[in-house]
Write a protein that holds these residues in place. Structure first.
Motif, PDB file in Angstrom:
ATOM      1  N   THR A  82       0.869  -1.168   0.000  1.00 14.20           N
ATOM      2  CA  THR A  82       0.000   0.000   0.000  1.00 14.20           C
ATOM      3  C   THR A  82       0.905   1.218   0.000  1.00 14.20           C
ATOM      4  OG1 THR A  82      -0.137   0.235   2.411  1.00 14.20           O
ATOM      5  CG2 THR A  82      -1.728  -1.233   1.348  1.00 14.20           C
ATOM      6  N   SER A  88      -5.615   3.857  -5.245  1.00 10.92           N
ATOM      7  CA  SER A  88      -6.742   3.152  -5.845  1.00 10.92           C
ATOM      8  C   SER A  88      -7.220   3.885  -7.095  1.00 10.92           C
ATOM      9  CB  SER A  88      -7.891   3.033  -4.836  1.00 10.92           C
ATOM     10  OG  SER A  88      -7.493   2.297  -3.704  1.00 10.92           O
ATOM     11  N   GLU A  95     -15.863  -1.963  -5.140  1.00 16.25           N
ATOM     12  CA  GLU A  95     -15.921  -3.347  -5.613  1.00 16.25           C
ATOM     13  C   GLU A  95     -14.964  -3.570  -6.781  1.00 16.25           C
ATOM     14  OE1 GLU A  95     -19.749  -5.799  -6.310  1.00 16.25           O
ATOM     15  OE2 GLU A  95     -19.167  -5.050  -8.300  1.00 16.25           O
ATOM     16  N   GLU A  96     -14.988  -2.668  -7.755  1.00 14.75           N
ATOM     17  CA  GLU A  96     -14.135  -2.814  -8.939  1.00 14.75           C
ATOM     18  C   GLU A  96     -12.659  -2.727  -8.564  1.00 14.75           C
ATOM     19  OE1 GLU A  96     -17.187  -0.855 -12.257  1.00 14.75           O
ATOM     20  OE2 GLU A  96     -15.821   0.418 -11.082  1.00 14.75           O
ATOM     21  N   SER A  97     -12.334  -1.816  -7.661  1.00 15.82           N
ATOM     22  CA  SER A  97     -10.943  -1.634  -7.252  1.00 15.82           C
ATOM     23  C   SER A  97     -10.381  -2.887  -6.579  1.00 15.82           C
ATOM     24  CB  SER A  97     -10.847  -0.437  -6.297  1.00 15.82           C
ATOM     25  OG  SER A  97      -9.525  -0.231  -5.877  1.00 15.82           O
ATOM     26  N   VAL A  98     -11.149  -3.471  -5.680  1.00 13.91           N
ATOM     27  CA  VAL A  98     -10.694  -4.682  -4.987  1.00 13.91           C
ATOM     28  C   VAL A  98     -10.710  -5.875  -5.935  1.00 13.91           C
ATOM     29  CG1 VAL A  98     -11.110  -6.214  -3.021  1.00 13.91           C
ATOM     30  CG2 VAL A  98     -11.476  -3.751  -2.784  1.00 13.91           C
ATOM     31  N   GLY A 101      -7.430  -6.572  -7.710  1.00 12.30           N
ATOM     32  CA  GLY A 101      -6.489  -7.398  -6.950  1.00 12.30           C
ATOM     33  C   GLY A 101      -6.860  -8.861  -6.977  1.00 12.30           C
ATOM     34  N   ALA A 116     -13.409 -10.829  -3.509  1.00  9.38           N
ATOM     35  CA  ALA A 116     -13.295  -9.375  -3.354  1.00  9.38           C
ATOM     36  C   ALA A 116     -14.248  -8.891  -2.272  1.00  9.38           C
ATOM     37  CB  ALA A 116     -13.590  -8.677  -4.686  1.00  9.38           C
ATOM     38  N   GLU A 145      -7.625   0.494  -0.116  1.00  7.07           N
ATOM     39  CA  GLU A 145      -6.352   0.085  -0.701  1.00  7.07           C
ATOM     40  C   GLU A 145      -5.808  -1.165  -0.020  1.00  7.07           C
ATOM     41  OE1 GLU A 145      -2.111   1.959  -2.189  1.00  7.07           O
ATOM     42  OE2 GLU A 145      -3.404   3.147  -0.898  1.00  7.07           O
ATOM     43  N   ALA A 148      -7.694  -4.101  -1.448  1.00  3.94           N
ATOM     44  CA  ALA A 148      -7.222  -4.455  -2.781  1.00  3.94           C
ATOM     45  C   ALA A 148      -5.901  -5.217  -2.716  1.00  3.94           C
ATOM     46  CB  ALA A 148      -7.062  -3.195  -3.634  1.00  3.94           C
ATOM     47  N   ALA A 151      -6.538  -8.714  -1.513  1.00  2.09           N
ATOM     48  CA  ALA A 151      -7.197  -9.527  -2.541  1.00  2.09           C
ATOM     49  C   ALA A 151      -6.206 -10.222  -3.454  1.00  2.09           C
ATOM     50  CB  ALA A 151      -8.148  -8.663  -3.364  1.00  2.09           C
ATOM     51  N   THR A 152      -4.948  -9.773  -3.474  1.00  3.54           N
ATOM     52  CA  THR A 152      -3.915 -10.459  -4.270  1.00  3.54           C
ATOM     53  C   THR A 152      -3.379 -11.690  -3.538  1.00  3.54           C
ATOM     54  OG1 THR A 152      -2.006  -9.208  -3.388  1.00  3.54           O
ATOM     55  CG2 THR A 152      -3.210  -8.235  -5.254  1.00  3.54           C
TER      56      THR A 152
END
Length: 244
Positions: A82, A88, A95-98, A101, A116, A145, A148, A151-152
């Protein structure tokens, strides 16, 4: 060895940002990095995450040489980050941002989307999935952030001043969230932070950087009583008890 940055030197023209820097993080460990502004902390973190290339030295993660990998490859290897200023995607919803990832390891939306949402719930932003990132407040953007990055599915997280700009109550809530990331998910954390309460309460080991070089390392208690650290960063009036 889980993670080791060894004898790393980074120079931008005639400016040496890091000189022969060595730092280690064990699996599941929380390690801090402190130092005055301009000490070279951000260049060091950017070299680990693949944004800066080191001029000499090595970076190893889980017995793999990742020195020459770029940001995507480093993230795929298991290190996420981060940033001090939330990075972001401004035009995206939470939702789209996470989801960006989550797609790193889950290629189909039917697999990525539930995960997500799980990370959004984990950081405490449930109910805001369809809110555009710019409409979130500072605290929420930092948590977005973090979600996200989580989420990786990293094994190590680099947190660059995650607590900067937060009011005391938000610092306490973020502190609990970071402990949760480490305790429940087992993710190792390498933290750059100026909020010393965070460093003192979270970290098992701390590195101190000044003018691009490591001048001390050890437990928070050892660091806080080191005369070089007090002179370079903490100040003569610093009392470790104030940060417990």
């Amino acid at each position: 060895m889980f993670f080791k940055l060894e004898n790393s030197t980074i120079a931008f023209g005639g400016l040496v940002a890091n000189k022969n820097v060595t730092a280690e993080v064990e699996k599941g460990q929380i390690v801090g990095l402190i130092g005055p502004n301009g000490a070279g902390k951000s260049p060091m973190f950017k070299s680990i995450s693949g944004f800066n290339k080191i001029d000499s030295g090595t970076i190893r993660f889980k017995d793999r040489d990742i020195t020459k990998l770029g940001p995507v490859e480093v993230c795929r290897a298991g290190i996420a980050c981060t940033f001090q200023k939330a990075q972001s995607f401004a035009g995206m919803t939470l939702e789209e941002s996470v989801l960006v990832g989550a797609y790193l390891r889950r290629k189909r939306k039917k697999d990525a989307l539930p995960f997500a949402h799980e990370m959004i719930r984990f950081v405490g932003l449930e109910g805001k999935e369809q809110v555009k990132i710019p409409r979130l407040n500072m605290f929420e953007r930092k948590k977005a952030e973090l979600a996200a990055a989580l989420a990786t599915e990293p094994e190590m997280l680099l947190l660059d001043e995650l607590f900067a700009g937060l009011v005391p109550t938000e610092v306490e809530m973020m502190l609990e969230l970071v402990k949760k990331v480490n305790g429940e998910l087992g993710i190792a954390l390498f933290i750059v932070e100026h909020v010393l309460r965070v460093i003192m309460s979270l970290c098992e080991k701390v590195y101190v950087l000044e003018y691009g070089e490591i001048i001390a390392s050890g437990s928070p208690q050892v660091i806080s009583s080191d005369e070089r650290v007090i002179k370079a960063y903490l100040g003569e009036d610093y009392d470790v008890a104030d940060d417990q």
